[in-house]
Design an enzyme around this catalytic site. Structure first.
Site, mmCIF file in Angstrom:
data_model
loop_
_atom_site.group_PDB
_atom_site.id
_atom_site.type_symbol
_atom_site.label_atom_id
_atom_site.label_comp_id
_atom_site.label_asym_id
_atom_site.label_seq_id
_atom_site.Cartn_x
_atom_site.Cartn_y
_atom_site.Cartn_z
ATOM 1 N N HIS A 84 0.578 -1.167 -0.092
ATOM 2 C CA HIS A 84 0.233 0.206 -0.152
ATOM 3 C C HIS A 84 0.941 1.159 -0.237
ATOM 4 O O HIS A 84 0.274 2.309 -0.160
ATOM 5 C CB HIS A 84 -0.877 -0.068 1.252
HETATM 6 N N1 UDP Z 1 -3.708 -5.249 8.806
HETATM 7 C C1 UDP Z 1 -5.053 -5.545 8.917
HETATM 8 N N2 UDP Z 1 -5.973 -6.123 7.966
HETATM 9 C C2 UDP Z 1 -5.038 -5.988 6.705
HETATM 10 C C3 UDP Z 1 -3.971 -5.461 6.305
HETATM 11 C C4 UDP Z 1 -3.268 -5.054 7.691
HETATM 12 O O1 UDP Z 1 -5.713 -5.900 10.203
HETATM 13 O O2 UDP Z 1 -5.879 -6.179 5.625
HETATM 14 C C5 UDP Z 1 -3.036 -4.979 9.857
HETATM 15 C C6 UDP Z 1 -1.869 -5.257 10.219
HETATM 16 O O3 UDP Z 1 -1.930 -6.699 10.927
HETATM 17 C C7 UDP Z 1 -0.883 -4.355 11.042
HETATM 18 C C8 UDP Z 1 -1.495 -3.053 10.439
HETATM 19 O O4 UDP Z 1 -2.953 -3.411 9.921
HETATM 20 O O5 UDP Z 1 -1.413 -4.429 12.455
HETATM 21 C C9 UDP Z 1 -0.543 -2.377 9.600
HETATM 22 O O6 UDP Z 1 -0.987 -1.363 8.840
HETATM 23 P P1 UDP Z 1 -0.680 -0.813 7.467
HETATM 24 O O7 UDP Z 1 -0.233 -1.897 6.866
HETATM 25 O O8 UDP Z 1 -2.069 -0.256 6.883
HETATM 26 O O9 UDP Z 1 0.324 0.398 7.630
HETATM 27 P P2 UDP Z 1 1.908 0.648 8.136
HETATM 28 O O10 UDP Z 1 2.138 -0.365 9.336
HETATM 29 O O11 UDP Z 1 2.723 0.253 7.152
HETATM 30 O O12 UDP Z 1 1.986 2.003 8.865
#
Ligand code: UDP
Length: 364
Positions: A208
Site C-alpha cells: 500500500h
Molecule cells: N492489517 C489488517 N488487515 C489487513 C492488512 C493489515 O488488520 O488487511 C493490519 C496489520 O496486521 C498491522 C496493520 O494493519 O497491524 C498495519 O497497517 P498498514 O499496513 O496499513 O500500515 P503501516 O504499518 O505500513 O503503517
C-alpha cells in the site's frame, strides 16, 4: 483528572491506540482520553472493525476528512482539530506514527502550546520522498514526549539533537497488541479453509505504500512477481483501497488463480494468516514486525526500511521491487529461513510505560 486528546485516523493507528487507550482508561492514572478520528481511513474494514474487535469506545469526534492531495487533506484536518482543541482544552495531545493525521494533530496542538506526545517517535527511512518521513520528522520536532519503539529510533533522535530528557524508550506498542490479541486469533482452520489455503503452505502479501501504488512500473513488477510465486503456492493478498484503485489502472489484469485477492481483513483474521503463512511479502511497517512476532520470514518490497534490526538479524530481506523475477525468487528463497533470536521491541509493556510517563509528568 488531566485530559489527553488522542488524534488518529489510519488503520495502524487504531491498532496501536487500542493498547494505550485500555491502559489510560485505568482510573488510578488520573487521565481522561478524548479520541478524535480524523476520518483518514473510513471504510468499515479499514476503521470500524478495529474499534469493535479491539474493544475500543467509539471516538468522541469523527471529523470525516479523507481524500484530496496531502496538503489539502492535512490542511482541512489542521483547521478542524484546532477547533476541537480550543473547545476541549486538553493538557496534552497524543499522536501515533507518521500519517497526515499525525502531523495535523501535532501541529494544531503545538500552535496552541499544548504539549505533544508522539508514539513511535524516531523512526527514519532517510527518504524524504516518502510522505511518512516528512510527517514523522516534523512531528518529532514538535513533540514534548518522544516515545521510541527501538534503540535505533532513540539513536536517530539523539543524533538530531533532541533533548535526551524528552526521549522515552518504551518498546513497540504493536508488540503489546500482538501479545494481547495473538491468543484470540485461534482457531484458524475456518479462516484458512474459507480462503482455500492450508497452514504453512501459502504466502501472505500486502502492498500500500505510495512509492509502490503510484508507480505503475513497480506495481506491475510486484503483481508479476506475486503471480510467479502463486504458480508454486497460493498467495493471499488483502488489498488496501488505494492499491485496489491502482491495480484497476494497470494495463494487464491480475489473472493467476493462485493469487487470492481479498478485501482488507480485520485484525484477528490478519493475524491468523500471518501466523500460518510460509512467508510474508509486504511494504507495510506493521506487517514487517508482525511477521517477526509470529516467527515468519519476511520480504520487504521497498528500497529501505525503518525496522533495520530485522534486516540485520535475517528476519527480513529488503527487495526493491524492480524485477518480478527477483521478487519471486526472494520470496520463495525466504521460506524456512527465520532469523536469529532477538528481542528489539521491548517486553510488551510499551503502553504501560507511555501512560506511566504521562501520568508522572501531568498528574503526579
Ligand atoms: N492489517 C489488517 N488487515 C489487513 C492488512 C493489515 O488488520 O488487511 C493490519 C496489520 O496486521 C498491522 C496493520 O494493519 O497491524 C498495519 O497497517 P498498514 O499496513 O496499513 O500500515 P503501516 O504499518 O505500513 O503503517
Amino acid at each position: 483528572m488531566r485530559k489527553v486528546v488522542t488524534v488518529l485516523g489510519a488503520r495502524p493507528q487504531l491498532i496501536k491506540a487500542s493498547a494505550v487507550s485500555h491502559v489510560m482508561a485505568q482510573s488510578h492514572y488520573g487521565l481522561r482520553e478524548v479520541m478524535v478520528h480524523t476520518g483518514q481511513h473510513f471504510d468499515a474494514n479499514m476503521s470500524g472493525v478495529f474499534f469493535e474487535e479491539l474493544g475500543m469506545a467509539p471516538p468522541a469526534y469523527d471529523l470525516g476528512i479523507h481524500g484530496g492531495t496531502h496538503g489539502a487533506m492535512t490542511g482541512r484536518m489542521l483547521a478542524r482539530i484546532e477547533e476541537v482543541l480550543l473547545s476541549e482544552r486538553p493538557h496534552a495531545v497524543l499522536v501515533y506514527g507518521d500519517t497526515n493525521s499525525t502531523l495535523a494533530g501535532a501541529l494544531a496542538a503545538a500552535k496552541l502550546h499544548i504539549p505533544v506526545a508522539h508514539v513511535e517517535a524516531g523512526l527514519r527511512s532517510f527518504n524524504l520522498r516518502m510522505p511518512e518521513e516528512i510527517n514523522r520528522m516534523l512531528t518529532d520536532r514538535l513533540a514534548r514526549w518522544l516515545f521510541t519503539p527501538t534503540a535505533a529510533a532513540s539513536a536517530h533522535l539523539l543524533r538530531e539533537g533532541v533533548d535526551d530528557a524528552c526521549i522515552v524508550p518504551t518498546g513497540d506498542v504493536m508488540y503489546d497488541v500482538a501479545l494481547q490479541q495473538g491468543a484470540r486469533a485461534e482457531p484458524v482452520t475456518a479462516t484458512l479453509d474459507a480462503m482455500g489455503v492450508a497452514s504453512g503452505a501459502f504466502a501472505l502479501a500486502t502492498v500500500h505504500r505510495a512509492e509502490n501504488t503510484d508507480d505503475a512500473t513497480r506495481l506491475a513488477e510486484i503483481v508479476d512477481g506475486l503471480q510467479q510465486v502463486s504458480a508454486r503456492m497460493p498467495v493471499v493478498w488483502p488489498v488496501h483501497p488505494r492499491t485496489r484503485a491502482a491495480l484497476a489502472g494497470l494495463p494487464r489484469p491480475v489473472t493467476h488463480a493462485g493469487l487470492k485477492l481479498c478485501e482488507p481483513l480485520g485484525y484477528l483474521d490478519m493475524v491468523r494468516f500471518e501466523k500460518h503463512a510460509a512467508v510474508i511479502a509486504t511494504d507495510s511497517g506493521g506487517v514487517q514486525k508482525e511477521a517477526f512476532f509470529h516467527k515468519v520470514p519476511c520480504v520487504t518490497l521497498r528500497d529501505e526500511t525503518e525496522w533495520v534490526e530485522l534486516v540485520d538479524t535475517g528476519w527480513n530481506r529488503l527487495v526493491p521491487p524492480k524485477s518480478a523475477a527477483e521478487i519471486a525468487a526472494a520470496i520463495l528463497d525466504a521460506i524456512g529461513k527465520p532469523g536469529v533470536p532477538i528481542e528489539p521491541y521491548g517486553r510488551g509493556d510499551a503502553a504501560q510505560r507511555i501512560v506511566q510517563r504521562l501520568h508522572s509528568d501531568l498528574v503526579a
